[in-house]
Design an enzyme around this catalytic site. Sequence first.
Site, mmCIF file in Angstrom:
data_model
loop_
_atom_site.group_PDB
_atom_site.id
_atom_site.type_symbol
_atom_site.label_atom_id
_atom_site.label_comp_id
_atom_site.label_asym_id
_atom_site.label_seq_id
_atom_site.Cartn_x
_atom_site.Cartn_y
_atom_site.Cartn_z
ATOM 1 N N ASP A 78 78.696 59.111 11.639
ATOM 2 C CA ASP A 78 78.355 58.055 12.600
ATOM 3 C C ASP A 78 79.388 58.066 13.717
ATOM 4 O OD1 ASP A 78 76.142 57.212 11.163
ATOM 5 O OD2 ASP A 78 77.257 55.713 10.026
ATOM 6 N N ASP A 134 69.913 57.161 13.076
ATOM 7 C CA ASP A 134 69.678 55.738 12.823
ATOM 8 C C ASP A 134 68.873 55.117 13.962
ATOM 9 O OD1 ASP A 134 71.200 55.970 10.514
ATOM 10 O OD2 ASP A 134 73.050 55.370 11.515
#
Length: 210
Positions: free
Chosen positions: A169, A183
Amino acid sequence: MAEAERIIGTPDTPDAARPGQQRPGDDTSPQASARAGGPQEPATTERPRGRRRIAVLFAVAAFAYALDLVSKLVVVARLEHHAPIRLIGDWLQLEAIRNPGAAFGFGEAFTVIFTVIAAAVIVVITRLARKLYSLPWAIALGLLLGGALGNLTDRIFRSPGVFEGAVVDFIAPKHFAVFNLADSAIVCGGILIVLLSFRGLDPDGTVHKD
């Protein structure tokens, strides 16, 4: 004379049809043509239309997956173990972290479960594609498929092990969880599906009203 006409096949009655002419009472409907084994008009164009929608689904999925994969490769090579990069002051910055949980850092203790769920989502979307005739649904499912594939790739190939890998991330808004492009694709696809459901549009292209 009549016998000669009969032998060469020339009709001796005025109401008999010549080749290429229609006699009174002849049934020229498509059903009659089908019974006679003659040429038929194409019944529908649903199959080619469905193939185009499937192509859109996998094209969107491939684009989302490739974008997520390239972004993670760049982040790991250039940003990991370095100071965060500020894009909009403290409100938005790029910061590489490894997330063993679900999207946005939730459920870190259930990595294997989330991996299985992601794999199941991919299978369901692939099977649903056979009945897909709606362009908006093709885009929505393509985003979901591409995002699921992106995070599943991390879980399979990244450390600490197969089906237990931590997802990369790097998008870090202020006062919000850090996430990645996979995401984002999953969330956008989910929102689009909710909107389509509220409008009554089904994946097969039909519209219903509750």
